[in-house]
Design a protein around this motif. Structure first.
Motif, mmCIF file in Angstrom:
data_model
loop_
_atom_site.group_PDB
_atom_site.id
_atom_site.type_symbol
_atom_site.label_atom_id
_atom_site.label_comp_id
_atom_site.label_asym_id
_atom_site.label_seq_id
_atom_site.Cartn_x
_atom_site.Cartn_y
_atom_site.Cartn_z
ATOM 1 N N PHE A 51 -24.997 -3.397 -13.806
ATOM 2 C CA PHE A 51 -23.601 -3.258 -13.410
ATOM 3 C C PHE A 51 -22.923 -4.610 -13.183
ATOM 4 O O PHE A 51 -21.782 -4.820 -13.596
ATOM 5 C CB PHE A 51 -23.525 -2.413 -12.139
ATOM 6 N N GLN A 52 -23.594 -5.553 -12.511
ATOM 7 C CA GLN A 52 -22.951 -6.817 -12.167
ATOM 8 C C GLN A 52 -22.953 -7.825 -13.303
ATOM 9 O O GLN A 52 -22.139 -8.749 -13.304
ATOM 10 C CB GLN A 52 -23.651 -7.450 -10.951
ATOM 11 N N THR A 53 -23.836 -7.670 -14.274
ATOM 12 C CA THR A 53 -23.980 -8.677 -15.332
ATOM 13 C C THR A 53 -23.518 -8.186 -16.688
ATOM 14 O O THR A 53 -22.979 -8.966 -17.466
ATOM 15 C CB THR A 53 -25.456 -9.125 -15.426
ATOM 16 N N ASN A 54 -23.706 -6.922 -16.972
ATOM 17 C CA ASN A 54 -23.422 -6.404 -18.313
ATOM 18 C C ASN A 54 -22.045 -5.749 -18.353
ATOM 19 O O ASN A 54 -21.805 -4.771 -17.629
ATOM 20 C CB ASN A 54 -24.501 -5.397 -18.710
ATOM 21 N N PRO A 55 -21.128 -6.226 -19.180
ATOM 22 C CA PRO A 55 -19.772 -5.666 -19.199
ATOM 23 C C PRO A 55 -19.716 -4.237 -19.721
ATOM 24 O O PRO A 55 -18.832 -3.473 -19.326
ATOM 25 C CB PRO A 55 -19.004 -6.625 -20.121
ATOM 26 N N ILE A 56 -20.636 -3.862 -20.609
ATOM 27 C CA ILE A 56 -20.635 -2.496 -21.131
ATOM 28 C C ILE A 56 -21.012 -1.512 -20.026
ATOM 29 O O ILE A 56 -20.374 -0.467 -19.843
ATOM 30 C CB ILE A 56 -21.599 -2.374 -22.325
ATOM 31 N N VAL A 57 -22.059 -1.832 -19.276
ATOM 32 C CA VAL A 57 -22.474 -0.973 -18.167
ATOM 33 C C VAL A 57 -21.379 -0.899 -17.109
ATOM 34 O O VAL A 57 -21.047 0.179 -16.605
ATOM 35 C CB VAL A 57 -23.783 -1.492 -17.544
ATOM 36 N N TYR A 58 -20.815 -2.056 -16.776
ATOM 37 C CA TYR A 58 -19.771 -2.097 -15.744
ATOM 38 C C TYR A 58 -18.605 -1.190 -16.127
ATOM 39 O O TYR A 58 -18.139 -0.376 -15.315
ATOM 40 C CB TYR A 58 -19.282 -3.531 -15.566
#
Length: 398
Positions: A51-58
């Protein structure tokens, strides 16, 4: 022939004939009664690397959580809609700090990141006064003798709070999970299913960052063209290495000319198309992440995905296949959890208030309007409204 252990086990867990519980429960708790069952994964790593690092997941988590939390809720007693009810007021203002939308957004976010979400009920002897969403990494299941949770332990700052699932008027904790085929107590996060794709996507981003830090091009080789058999001395090698690191690495030094001396020659190295496949691997990983969360790649701006005819169709599929099932499941779980106080009422999303489904509703109304073989009340019932005359059995009746 039964063994001594078999006979002891039957006696130890013998129940009266009127008892209603799973026969397999004692087997789950045989060796861990009363002890917290620790979550089998690292929630902090999932939250940080995903969540904090990956823009797709976020973006996927935010899209689902915000969409599901934005849907208004309806309450029914049988087929009758309840316009004013204590449960509806509780869902609108669950506690002094959070609105209902904020609370449910946090609840959906925890569920997507962890696979688990927890609601705490603050009650007096008769009513549920407040609801709070609790962080899943701080919560531990405490199984009872029957194998199912008898309580929960919430730990933070070296302190622990115990929650009793046999408290009145309702259990203190509602534990929401996503299906996990290998765990009796905890759910499976979409991020765990997409962990390999998340690692690939993050590694590709790190590769691109490293290229920018090294003048946005692949490295080369310094070839020493001195007399045959001659090599650089240790002192010359270290001096050359330190000068390159200080003066030619980093984006600020991109394009800076390299001054060579003493028979040194620069031989740049290039990447072949095969070496550049990591870019396609990054795009494929992004699509796999979107697939795990149930978000159409088109909605995340991912290139190369032409599965849907247009954006509106992708948005409709997103609501129908991801948001509505999740919002309906959580609403139904909350109503069931609080049923000892509010009775057998049904809490469900108001689909008429979802703009993405407006074309579906218009098409339904158009088909019903042309159905001359149906009465007015039958048409109203087909779209979820009560009859014009007679008993009050539907929503929004006059």
């Amino acid at each position: 022939m039964s063994t001594l252990f078999d006979r002891w086990l039957r006696r130890a867990f013998a129940r009266p004939d009127h008892s209603k519980t799973s026969a397999t429960g004692p087997m789950m708790a045989l060796y861990q009664t009363g002890r917290p069952v620790w979550t089998p994964r690292d929630y902090a790593s999932l939250a940080k690397e995903g969540f904090q690092t990956n823009p797709i997941v976020y973006r996927a988590v935010r899209m689902i959580a915000e969409a599901a939390a934005s849907v208004p809720l309806l309450l029914y007693d049988g087929r009758k809609e309840l316009a004013d009810h204590p449960l509806l007021r509780l869902m609108v203002t669950p506690n002094p700090r959070d609105s209902g939308t904020v609370l449910r957004e946090a609840l959906f976010g925890y569920l997507l990141v962890s696979g688990n979400a927890y609601l705490e009920a603050v009650s007096d002897s008769k009513q549920v006064r407040e609801l709070y969403a609790l962080r899943p990494d701080r919560m531990r299941v405490v199984p009872g003798a029957d194998g199912w949770p008898a309580g929960y332990a919430y730990q933070v700052g070296g302190q622990s709070v115990q929650f009793d699932q046999h408290a009145a008027p309702v259990p203190q904790i509602l534990h929401l999970t996503l299906f996990h085929p290998l765990n009796d107590h905890y759910g499976l996060s979409p991020m765990e299913a997409a962990a390999a794709s998340i690692d690939i996507h993050n590694a590709a981003g790190g590769w691109n960052k490293a290229l920018l830090d090294n003048a946005a091009r692949p490295s080369g080789a310094l070839v020493y063209a001195g007399p045959p058999g001659a090599t650089l001395g240790a002192e010359q090698f270290e001096r050359l290495k330190s000068e390159l690191e200080a003066s030619f690495q980093g984006s600020a030094n991109a394009g800076r000319p390299l001054l060579l001396e003493g028979g040194l020659d620069w031989k740049p190295l290039s990447l072949t198309p095969k070496d550049m496949d990591f870019m396609e691997a990054k795009a494929a990983a992004a699509r796999d992440i979107a697939l795990a969360f149930g978000v159409p790649p088109m909605l995340l701006g991912l290139p190369g995905d032409n599965t849907y005819a247009n954006y509106a169709e992708a948005n409709r599929i997103f609501w129908r296949q991801t948001v509505i099932p999740l919002a309906s499941r959580i609403a139904d779980s909350i109503a069931h959890w609080l049923s000892p106080v509010y009775g057998a009422v049904k809490l469900q999303p108001d689909l008429d208030r979802i703009d993405a489904l407006s074309q579906e509703r218009e098409a339904l109304w158009s088909r019903l309007g042309k159905a001359d073989f149906l009465s007015v009340d039958e048409k109203r019932e087909a779209v979820g409204y009560g009859p014009l005359h007679g008993a009050s059995t539907g929503k929004n009746e006059p």
